[in-house]
Design a protein around this motif. Structure first.
Motif, PDB file in Angstrom:
ATOM      1  N   GLY A  75       9.912  -3.843  -1.398  1.00 29.60           N
ATOM      2  CA  GLY A  75      10.050  -5.147  -0.607  1.00 29.60           C
ATOM      3  C   GLY A  75       8.835  -6.170  -0.758  1.00 29.60           C
ATOM      4  N   LEU A  76       7.824  -5.645  -1.113  1.00 28.22           N
ATOM      5  CA  LEU A  76       6.470  -6.376  -1.242  1.00 28.22           C
ATOM      6  C   LEU A  76       6.525  -7.205  -2.643  1.00 28.22           C
ATOM      7  CD1 LEU A  76       3.858  -4.381   0.042  1.00 28.22           C
ATOM      8  CD2 LEU A  76       4.781  -6.359   1.204  1.00 28.22           C
ATOM      9  N   LEU A  77       7.033  -6.572  -3.490  1.00 28.13           N
ATOM     10  CA  LEU A  77       7.016  -7.125  -5.025  1.00 28.13           C
ATOM     11  C   LEU A  77       8.435  -7.856  -5.245  1.00 28.13           C
ATOM     12  CD1 LEU A  77       5.251  -4.269  -6.943  1.00 28.13           C
ATOM     13  CD2 LEU A  77       4.234  -6.386  -5.966  1.00 28.13           C
ATOM     14  N   HIS A  78       9.420  -7.484  -4.571  1.00 32.53           N
ATOM     15  CA  HIS A  78      10.650  -7.959  -4.629  1.00 32.53           C
ATOM     16  C   HIS A  78      11.154  -7.651  -6.188  1.00 32.53           C
ATOM     17  CE1 HIS A  78      10.117 -10.595  -1.065  1.00 32.53           C
ATOM     18  NE2 HIS A  78       9.056 -11.135  -1.581  1.00 32.53           N
ATOM     19  N   ARG A  79      11.279  -6.304  -6.475  1.00 34.18           N
ATOM     20  CA  ARG A  79      11.766  -5.807  -7.391  1.00 34.18           C
ATOM     21  C   ARG A  79      12.800  -4.729  -7.260  1.00 34.18           C
ATOM     22  NH1 ARG A  79       6.366  -4.150 -10.833  1.00 34.18           N
ATOM     23  NH2 ARG A  79       8.353  -3.106 -12.153  1.00 34.18           N
ATOM     24  N   GLU A  80      13.620  -4.364  -8.057  1.00 29.63           N
ATOM     25  CA  GLU A  80      14.508  -3.499  -7.744  1.00 29.63           C
ATOM     26  C   GLU A  80      14.107  -1.998  -8.009  1.00 29.63           C
ATOM     27  OE1 GLU A  80      18.200  -3.813 -10.068  1.00 29.63           O
ATOM     28  OE2 GLU A  80      18.685  -5.955  -9.444  1.00 29.63           O
TER      29      GLU A  80
ATOM     30  N   LEU B 172       6.261   4.875  -0.202  1.00 35.54           N
ATOM     31  CA  LEU B 172       5.608   3.915  -0.748  1.00 35.54           C
ATOM     32  C   LEU B 172       6.257   3.055  -1.964  1.00 35.54           C
ATOM     33  CD1 LEU B 172       2.562   2.447  -1.472  1.00 35.54           C
ATOM     34  CD2 LEU B 172       2.182   4.336  -2.860  1.00 35.54           C
ATOM     35  N   ARG B 173       7.299   3.777  -2.490  1.00 34.18           N
ATOM     36  CA  ARG B 173       8.260   3.017  -3.507  1.00 34.18           C
ATOM     37  C   ARG B 173       9.033   1.985  -2.752  1.00 34.18           C
ATOM     38  NH1 ARG B 173      10.278   7.127  -5.099  1.00 34.18           N
ATOM     39  NH2 ARG B 173       8.909   7.718  -6.834  1.00 34.18           N
ATOM     40  N   ILE B 174       9.116   2.134  -1.549  1.00 38.62           N
ATOM     41  CA  ILE B 174      10.286   1.166  -0.953  1.00 38.62           C
ATOM     42  C   ILE B 174       9.313   0.239  -0.262  1.00 38.62           C
ATOM     43  CG2 ILE B 174      11.621   0.836   1.315  1.00 38.62           C
ATOM     44  CD1 ILE B 174      12.751   3.582   0.941  1.00 38.62           C
ATOM     45  N   LEU B 175       8.037   0.398   0.045  1.00 40.40           N
ATOM     46  CA  LEU B 175       7.167  -0.537   0.619  1.00 40.40           C
ATOM     47  C   LEU B 175       6.751  -1.665  -0.643  1.00 40.40           C
ATOM     48  CD1 LEU B 175       4.783   1.212   2.643  1.00 40.40           C
ATOM     49  CD2 LEU B 175       6.838  -0.385   3.592  1.00 40.40           C
TER      50      LEU B 175
END
Length: 248
Positions: free
Chosen positions: A155-160, A149-152
């Motif tokens: 990617g969706l929020l474009h955050r590091e 979920l963190r990786i998704l």
């Protein structure tokens, strides 16, 4: 003439022993899924970007702290040495992501099942180690859902970074690094996983709910302490590497 059944003939109504305890199968499934999940930020460059950012922060610190105090040649040499440490931190991070984390799935399941069965043995309860190991292995998916979920979300929020732990409830401002790192070890899926493991041990009648919860809480704190200690040690190593004070 009637033929006696062979000793190798299986009873149609009996479930094979191998299918009764597929603990290793669950462990392999979750480990492979975790490896695939962990590989995504490496392949997308997110992990590399984070490491590069940390090294560049060290370079900026060297330039800021030493400008006007040491010669330009010493600064350039320190920056070059700082960059040369990147492969070491990259290797260390890869070992944690691709070796330690997948291995923890098996270790966590085995240790939890062993402690539940050991307590059951000394308290005259059903030992049921095979069932405990199977349940503990099956419930390791909680430790896979969190990273996925963190990786998704990244990617969706474009955050590091995306927070999924109780550290997001800390008030704005500076907080001890140890506290933040320790809380980050308990994302909400990890908390749910330990709760489910506690209820599973209770439902197997290996321990009452208080003891079952105590076992899981103890294991969770031990694991989080080891993880946070390791992260703090690595972070301290990166911060102390080529500190400007050593250049004077």
């Amino acid at each position: 003439m009637a033929v006696a059944p062979s000793i190798h003939e299986s009873n149609p109504g009996q479930i094979p022993e191998a299918s009764q305890s597929p603990a290793t199968g669950w462990i392999l499934v979750w480990a492979c899924l975790l490896l695939s999940t962990t590989a995504l930020p490496w392949l997308s460059g997110v992990t590399e970007l984070g490491l590069n950012t940390a090294v560049e922060a060290g370079q900026a610190r060297i330039e800021t702290k030493t400008r006007g105090e040491v010669g330009d040649d010493a600064i350039r040499k320190a920056i070059h040495l700082q960059r040369s440490t990147l492969p070491f931190w990259r290797t260390l991070s890869a070992l944690g992501d691709f070796v330690v984390d997948p291995a923890m799935i098996a270790i966590r399941a085995l240790v939890t099942a062993t402690l539940f069965s050991a307590f059951a043995a000394v308290s005259a309860r059903p030992i049921e180690f095979a069932a405990a190991f199977r349940d503990c292995a099956r419930l390791q998916y909680y430790w896979v859902l969190g990273p996925l979920l963190r990786i998704l979300l990244i990617g969706l929020l474009h955050r590091e970074q995306v927070g999924l732990s109780p550290s997001i409830f800390l008030s704005p401002g500076r907080h001890p690094a140890g506290l933040v790192v320790f809380l980050d070890c308990f994302d909400f899926f990890v908390i749910a996983g330990w709760i489910h493991l506690a209820f599973a041990g209770w439902s197997r009648r290996q321990a009452n709910l208080v003891v079952s919860s105590s076992i899981c809480v103890t294991l969770a704190i031990v694991e989080a302490s080891v993880r946070s200690g390791w992260v703090l040690m690595i972070g301290a190593g990166m911060r102390l590497c080529l500190m400007p004070e050593n250049m004077k």
